[in-house]
Scaffold this motif. Structure first.
Motif, PDB file in Angstrom:
ATOM      1  N   SER A 393       0.900  -1.484  -0.052  1.00  0.00           N
ATOM      2  CA  SER A 393      -0.026  -0.088  -0.051  1.00  0.00           C
ATOM      3  C   SER A 393       0.868   1.277   0.049  1.00  0.00           C
ATOM      4  CB  SER A 393      -0.906   0.005   1.214  1.00  0.00           C
ATOM      5  OG  SER A 393      -1.530  -1.017   1.099  1.00  0.00           O
ATOM      6  N   ALA A 394       1.888   1.445   0.694  1.00  0.00           N
ATOM      7  CA  ALA A 394       2.870   2.600   0.942  1.00  0.00           C
ATOM      8  C   ALA A 394       3.531   2.503  -0.604  1.00  0.00           C
ATOM      9  CB  ALA A 394       3.678   2.174   2.039  1.00  0.00           C
ATOM     10  N   TYR A 395       3.559   1.737  -1.392  1.00  0.00           N
ATOM     11  CA  TYR A 395       4.189   1.941  -2.728  1.00  0.00           C
ATOM     12  C   TYR A 395       3.495   1.961  -3.848  1.00  0.00           C
ATOM     13  CZ  TYR A 395       7.962   0.078   0.609  1.00  0.00           C
ATOM     14  OH  TYR A 395       8.687  -0.340   1.612  1.00  0.00           O
ATOM     15  N   LYS A 396       2.002   2.226  -3.509  1.00  0.00           N
ATOM     16  CA  LYS A 396       1.078   1.938  -4.715  1.00  0.00           C
ATOM     17  C   LYS A 396       1.357   2.899  -6.010  1.00  0.00           C
ATOM     18  CE  LYS A 396      -3.966   2.894  -5.340  1.00  0.00           C
ATOM     19  NZ  LYS A 396      -5.150   3.071  -4.732  1.00  0.00           N
ATOM     20  N   ASN A 397       1.769   4.189  -5.477  1.00  0.00           N
ATOM     21  CA  ASN A 397       2.253   5.135  -6.751  1.00  0.00           C
ATOM     22  C   ASN A 397       3.709   5.100  -7.134  1.00  0.00           C
ATOM     23  OD1 ASN A 397      -0.571   5.705  -7.151  1.00  0.00           O
ATOM     24  ND2 ASN A 397      -0.476   6.870  -5.386  1.00  0.00           N
ATOM     25  N   THR A 398       4.457   4.297  -6.280  1.00  0.00           N
ATOM     26  CA  THR A 398       6.086   4.299  -6.586  1.00  0.00           C
ATOM     27  C   THR A 398       6.527   3.560  -7.982  1.00  0.00           C
ATOM     28  OG1 THR A 398       6.509   4.104  -4.116  1.00  0.00           O
ATOM     29  CG2 THR A 398       8.418   3.638  -5.630  1.00  0.00           C
ATOM     30  N   LEU A 399       7.271   4.219  -8.701  1.00  0.00           N
ATOM     31  CA  LEU A 399       7.571   3.445  -9.792  1.00  0.00           C
ATOM     32  C   LEU A 399       8.516   2.193  -9.432  1.00  0.00           C
ATOM     33  CD1 LEU A 399       9.184   6.275 -12.006  1.00  0.00           C
ATOM     34  CD2 LEU A 399       6.833   5.560 -11.792  1.00  0.00           C
ATOM     35  N   MET A 400       8.360   1.324 -10.579  1.00  0.00           N
ATOM     36  CA  MET A 400       9.070  -0.125 -10.290  1.00  0.00           C
ATOM     37  C   MET A 400      10.569  -0.021 -10.119  1.00  0.00           C
ATOM     38  SD  MET A 400       7.122  -3.079 -10.125  1.00  0.00           S
ATOM     39  CE  MET A 400       8.032  -4.296 -11.075  1.00  0.00           C
ATOM     40  N   ASN A 401      11.095   0.945 -10.839  1.00  0.00           N
ATOM     41  CA  ASN A 401      12.601   1.137 -10.656  1.00  0.00           C
ATOM     42  C   ASN A 401      12.966   2.063  -9.597  1.00  0.00           C
ATOM     43  OD1 ASN A 401      12.044   3.567 -11.428  1.00  0.00           O
ATOM     44  ND2 ASN A 401      12.977   3.824 -13.499  1.00  0.00           N
ATOM     45  N   GLU A 402      12.108   2.370  -8.690  1.00  0.00           N
ATOM     46  CA  GLU A 402      12.480   3.064  -7.311  1.00  0.00           C
ATOM     47  C   GLU A 402      12.212   2.194  -6.179  1.00  0.00           C
ATOM     48  OE1 GLU A 402      10.041   6.633  -7.462  1.00  0.00           O
ATOM     49  OE2 GLU A 402      11.351   7.425  -8.914  1.00  0.00           O
ATOM     50  N   LEU A 403      11.852   0.836  -6.484  1.00  0.00           N
ATOM     51  CA  LEU A 403      11.415  -0.047  -5.353  1.00  0.00           C
ATOM     52  C   LEU A 403      12.600  -0.803  -5.162  1.00  0.00           C
ATOM     53  CD1 LEU A 403       7.847  -1.415  -6.231  1.00  0.00           C
ATOM     54  CD2 LEU A 403       8.540  -0.103  -4.381  1.00  0.00           C
ATOM     55  N   PRO A 404      13.041  -1.318  -3.895  1.00  0.00           N
ATOM     56  CA  PRO A 404      13.829  -2.686  -3.504  1.00  0.00           C
ATOM     57  C   PRO A 404      13.630  -3.680  -4.418  1.00  0.00           C
ATOM     58  CG  PRO A 404      13.178  -1.472  -1.475  1.00  0.00           C
ATOM     59  CD  PRO A 404      12.217  -1.059  -2.615  1.00  0.00           C
ATOM     60  N   LEU A 405      14.404  -4.587  -4.553  1.00  0.00           N
ATOM     61  CA  LEU A 405      13.991  -5.725  -5.446  1.00  0.00           C
ATOM     62  C   LEU A 405      13.127  -6.637  -4.762  1.00  0.00           C
ATOM     63  CD1 LEU A 405      15.209  -7.301  -8.261  1.00  0.00           C
ATOM     64  CD2 LEU A 405      16.783  -8.439  -6.527  1.00  0.00           C
ATOM     65  N   GLY A 406      13.321  -6.752  -3.620  1.00  0.00           N
ATOM     66  CA  GLY A 406      12.147  -7.485  -3.035  1.00  0.00           C
ATOM     67  C   GLY A 406      10.585  -7.123  -3.421  1.00  0.00           C
ATOM     68  N   LYS A 407      10.391  -5.941  -3.141  1.00  0.00           N
ATOM     69  CA  LYS A 407       9.148  -5.425  -3.420  1.00  0.00           C
ATOM     70  C   LYS A 407       8.886  -5.452  -4.899  1.00  0.00           C
ATOM     71  CE  LYS A 407       8.489  -3.936   0.873  1.00  0.00           C
ATOM     72  NZ  LYS A 407       7.642  -4.744   1.714  1.00  0.00           N
ATOM     73  N   GLN A 408       9.786  -5.173  -5.715  1.00  0.00           N
ATOM     74  CA  GLN A 408       9.586  -5.534  -7.224  1.00  0.00           C
ATOM     75  C   GLN A 408       9.107  -6.867  -7.474  1.00  0.00           C
ATOM     76  OE1 GLN A 408      12.586  -4.212  -9.927  1.00  0.00           O
ATOM     77  NE2 GLN A 408      13.431  -2.731  -8.481  1.00  0.00           N
ATOM     78  N   ARG A 409       9.872  -7.751  -6.995  1.00  0.00           N
ATOM     79  CA  ARG A 409       9.330  -9.125  -7.042  1.00  0.00           C
ATOM     80  C   ARG A 409       7.993  -9.475  -6.477  1.00  0.00           C
ATOM     81  NH1 ARG A 409      13.300 -12.734  -9.039  1.00  0.00           N
ATOM     82  NH2 ARG A 409      14.401 -11.291 -10.617  1.00  0.00           N
ATOM     83  N   LEU A 410       7.516  -9.027  -5.442  1.00  0.00           N
ATOM     84  CA  LEU A 410       6.096  -9.261  -4.923  1.00  0.00           C
ATOM     85  C   LEU A 410       5.080  -8.449  -5.809  1.00  0.00           C
ATOM     86  CD1 LEU A 410       6.550  -8.608  -1.026  1.00  0.00           C
ATOM     87  CD2 LEU A 410       5.895 -10.636  -2.092  1.00  0.00           C
ATOM     88  N   THR A 411       5.750  -7.225  -6.378  1.00  0.00           N
ATOM     89  CA  THR A 411       4.692  -6.622  -7.435  1.00  0.00           C
ATOM     90  C   THR A 411       4.607  -7.475  -8.617  1.00  0.00           C
ATOM     91  OG1 THR A 411       5.425  -4.516  -6.581  1.00  0.00           O
ATOM     92  CG2 THR A 411       4.499  -4.700  -8.785  1.00  0.00           C
TER      93      THR A 411
END
Length: 490
Positions: A393-411
């Motif tokens: 929820s805290a990353y809903k509007n965050t760009l994929m390339n600005e996320l830690p890798l773990g959050k990218q994989r969950l996405t």
């Protein structure tokens, strides 16, 4: 007189989008010290490595590098990134996922040997040393392959060959074992120990326990600061993340496919010119089965999966059935993809990194890289449910390339299941995740597969697999070496 430290960092600070990543960080690396830098995913390990390598231009604090000018080794830092970025012959890098399986498209990227020749000439390296490295890493047979055709493990090997060949005074390896099979990891460790004995100092980033014998110091990055620890073991988290009830729209039972087999391959062969990649593959997957697909780097796993996912054009030239229908009898690639959910390192590479988390998950309805149309209200609500379920929820509007890798994989996992596919294909989905994230991810997979989903899971590490897996197919040099039933706990 004591020699100067190779690296001296004093009060290093760095913020990303106003959030502190490194805070008053201090680190001294003396000569003959070879470090493992560990820590949870997203703590800033890669950022610190890039700072040492001079790849981050604006920093607050001081980083001093003191090379040995009397050494025959190049007075430089060589940083090997977690992911390899390559360009086509015109200098562009806007590839798409299916392109790697199209014979005409591979002509736009250099071959492995052309890329190594360019690198060796630029660095003025001896080509006699190259052959030994290629053989040791099991890469010699890929010299004439186009860069676009390489799997994630093969791309990692190309990075490592360049690094070992160039023998810098300081070598920083970011997650060097990602995508490597067991033998390749052992051979890599032997090669790293050898170059360290000849003067190269090492910093390895990761949470590995199987390390080169040369590694003699360990550091943990946490809350922006570095602390030396006595072993590579990460402190265990006391609180295990709780798996929430599945979103309501995912709790519907998947209708059991009327076909006896979801996948049936009869003497399937794939060839690129003179090179045969798959040899007489016979494999049957029934609805609801949970399979582990394994094999060394280059054994044909990625090609086999590309046939199932509809991305490989040679599927039509083979005796191959999917969901009870022979490929090439009228179904479209989009009708196939609608029933398949896929994660792979290659798909992650080519995914639209400028999409937000919400857009990335919603794109799973359309099997696109990024979102190019507006979902209706029902789909909109389902994406919101998944974002809450995966703790994004805290990353809903965050760009994929600005996320830690773990959050990218969950996405990407959320994107994979949003359409509730009949079959999940998870190709090394935990590559780059720390131990806790891997355990959490695989528990989510177990939960998602309780409804009758069919699963094909690729993983090199036996200790990092979902508990639901019940069968294994092992490939070797493009052929099926074995098919076996497994105990519930691998």
């Amino acid at each position: 007189m004591m020699s100067q430290p190779v690296v001296h960092i004093h009060n290093l600070n760095l913020k990303y989008q106003q959030k502190p990543v490194l805070q008053d960080l201090c680190w001294t690396i003396n000569r003959n010290d070879n470090w493992l830098l560990c820590g949870e995913s997203g703590t800033g390990k890669t950022t610190l490595a890039k700072a040492i390598a001079g790849m981050i231009p604006t920093l607050e604090g001081d980083i001093q590098l003191n090379f040995d000018l009397s050494s025959p080794l190049p007075a430089k830092v060589h940083y090997v990134a977690n992911w390899y970025q390559f360009k086509d012959l015109e200098g562009a890098s806007n590839f798409y996922y299916q392109q790697r399986y199209q014979s005409l498209a591979t002509a736009i990227t250099a071959t492995v040997i052309a890329e190594l020749t360019r690198f060796g000439n630029d660095q003025q390296l001896s080509f006699e040393a190259l052959e030994r490295l290629l053989t040791a890493l099991g890469f010699a047979g890929l010299k004439n392959s186009a860069l676009l055709q390489l799997s994630s493990g093969e791309h990692k090997k190309l990075q490592l060959v360049k690094a070992l060949w160039s023998k810098p005074q300081l070598l920083i390896l970011d997650q060097p074992y990602n995508g490597l099979d067991k033998l390749s990891r052992k051979n890599l460790n032997d090669l790293l120990t050898e170059i360290s004995e000849n003067g190269t100092q090492l910093i390895i980033i990761g949470n590995e326990s199987e390390l080169p014998a040369a590694i003699n110091r360990f550091a943990l990055l946490k809350d922006g600061r570095l602390q030396e620890i006595s072993s590579p073991e990460l402190p265990q988290q006391e609180v295990e993340e709780i798996i929430k009830p599945l979103p309501s729209f995912l709790q519907r039972e998947i209708l059991t496919d009327s076909a006896e087999h979801i996948i049936k391959m009869i003497d399937v062969n794939i060839r690129y010119g003179d090179k045969q990649v798959l040899k007489n593959i016979n494999w049957e997957v029934k609805p609801g089965e949970k399979w582990l697909l394994q094999g060394h780097n280059g054994s044909g796993k990625s090609t086999l999966l590309s046939l199932i996912s509809g991305d490989h054009p040679q599927a039509y030239a083979n005796n191959f059935f999917l969901f009870g229908n022979k490929r090439g009898t009228g179904e479209s690639i989009w009708e196939i993809k609608e029933r398949i959910g896929l994660i792979s390192p290659e798909l992650h590479w080519y995914f639209d990194a400028s999409a937000t988390v919400w857009q990335s998950i919603a794109s799973g309805f359309y099997d696109s890289s990024g979102l190019y149309c507006s979902p209706g209200s029902t789909k909109h609500a389902q994406v919101d449910e998944l974002i809450q379920y995966f703790g994004l929820s805290a990353y809903k509007n965050t760009l994929m390339n600005e996320l830690p890798l773990g959050k990218q994989r969950l996405t990407l996992l959320a994107r994979t299941i949003v359409k509730k596919p009949a079959i999940l294909i998870l190709d090394e989905p935990c590559q780059g995740l720390d131990q806790q994230q891997t355990q959490h991810f695989n528990r989510l997979v177990d939960e998602l597969c309780k409804d009758g989903s069919t699963l094909i899971y690729v993983g090199h590490f036996e200790s990092q697999l979902p508990a639901c897996i019940e069968k294994r197919i092992l490939l070797e040099d493009g052929a099926v070496k074995s098919v076996e039933h497994l105990l519930q706990s691998i």
